[in-house]
Design a protein around this motif. Structure first.
Motif, PDB file in Angstrom:
ATOM      1  N   UNK A  43       7.744  12.977  11.107  1.00 16.59           N
ATOM      2  CA  UNK A  43       9.048  13.718  10.928  1.00 16.59           C
ATOM      3  C   UNK A  43       9.444  14.342  12.123  1.00 16.59           C
ATOM      4  N   UNK A  44       8.684  14.837  12.899  1.00 19.18           N
ATOM      5  CA  UNK A  44       9.346  15.498  14.160  1.00 19.18           C
ATOM      6  C   UNK A  44       9.778  14.447  15.244  1.00 19.18           C
ATOM      7  N   UNK A  45       9.024  13.308  15.290  1.00 14.54           N
ATOM      8  CA  UNK A  45       9.560  12.135  16.113  1.00 14.54           C
ATOM      9  C   UNK A  45      10.914  11.559  15.541  1.00 14.54           C
ATOM     10  N   UNK A  46      11.019  11.456  14.281  1.00 17.23           N
ATOM     11  CA  UNK A  46      12.426  11.112  13.580  1.00 17.23           C
ATOM     12  C   UNK A  46      13.536  11.813  13.829  1.00 17.23           C
ATOM     13  N   UNK A  47      13.281  13.046  13.969  1.00 12.26           N
ATOM     14  CA  UNK A  47      14.391  14.253  14.164  1.00 12.26           C
ATOM     15  C   UNK A  47      14.770  13.638  15.755  1.00 12.26           C
TER      16      UNK A  47
END
Length: 124
Positions: A43-47
Motif C-alpha cells: 500500500x505504501x509503495x503504491x502510494x
C-alpha cells in the motif's frame, strides 16, 4: 509512455521475501497467504508510485537498478528485490520479471538512500 528510455522513483524500504507470506491458520486452511506486513508495504509503495505519475510502460527488455537503504544489522540483499519487481509488473511498468524481459538486475546498499531507489532502463 511506452517509449521511455529510463525512469526512477523512491519507494519505502521493502520487507524481506521471507516476511512476504505467512501460513494459513485454522482447520481446513492450507497453503500460504500474503502477510499483513507485505500488504502494508505494498500500500505504501503504491502510494509512492502515485506520486511518480505518469508511470512508464516499458515494452521489451529492461535493466533494473535497485539501491536500498543500508541496514543497521545483517540483511540479505537479494531478499529485498522480489516485492519491488512484483510491484513493477503489477503496475505494468515492466512487462514481466522473467528473463525474457528483465535482462539485468543490479542490487546495492547505500547509506545515503532512504527506503529504496528504483531505476529502470530500456535495453535495445
Amino acid at each position: 509512455m511506452g517509449n521511455s528510455t529510463s525512469w526512477s522513483c523512491v519507494l519505502p524500504a521493502p520487507i524481506s521475501v521471507s516476511a512476504m507470506f505467512t501460513n494459513r491458520r485454522g482447520k481446513n486452511m492450507k497453503g500460504r497467504m500474503i502477510s499483513p506486513a507485505y500488504l502494508n508495504w505494498r500500500r505504501e509503495a503504491e502510494y509512492s508510485l502515485l506520486l511518480s505519475r505518469p508511470l512508464p510502460q516499458f515494452k521489451g527488455p529492461v535493466a533494473a537498478f535497485l539501491t536500498f537503504q543500508e541496514p543497521t544489522r545483517p540483511n540479505d540483499l537479494d531478499n529485498k528485490a522480489k516485492g519491488i519487481l512484483d510491484l513493477l509488473v503489477k503496475h505494468q511498468i515492466i512487462q514481466d520479471d522473467s528473463n525474457r524481459f528483465l535482462r539485468s538486475l543490479y542490487l546495492s546498499w547505500d547509506k545515503a538512500v532512504t527506503g529504496a531507489h528504483v531505476l529502470v532502463k530500456a535495453l535495445p
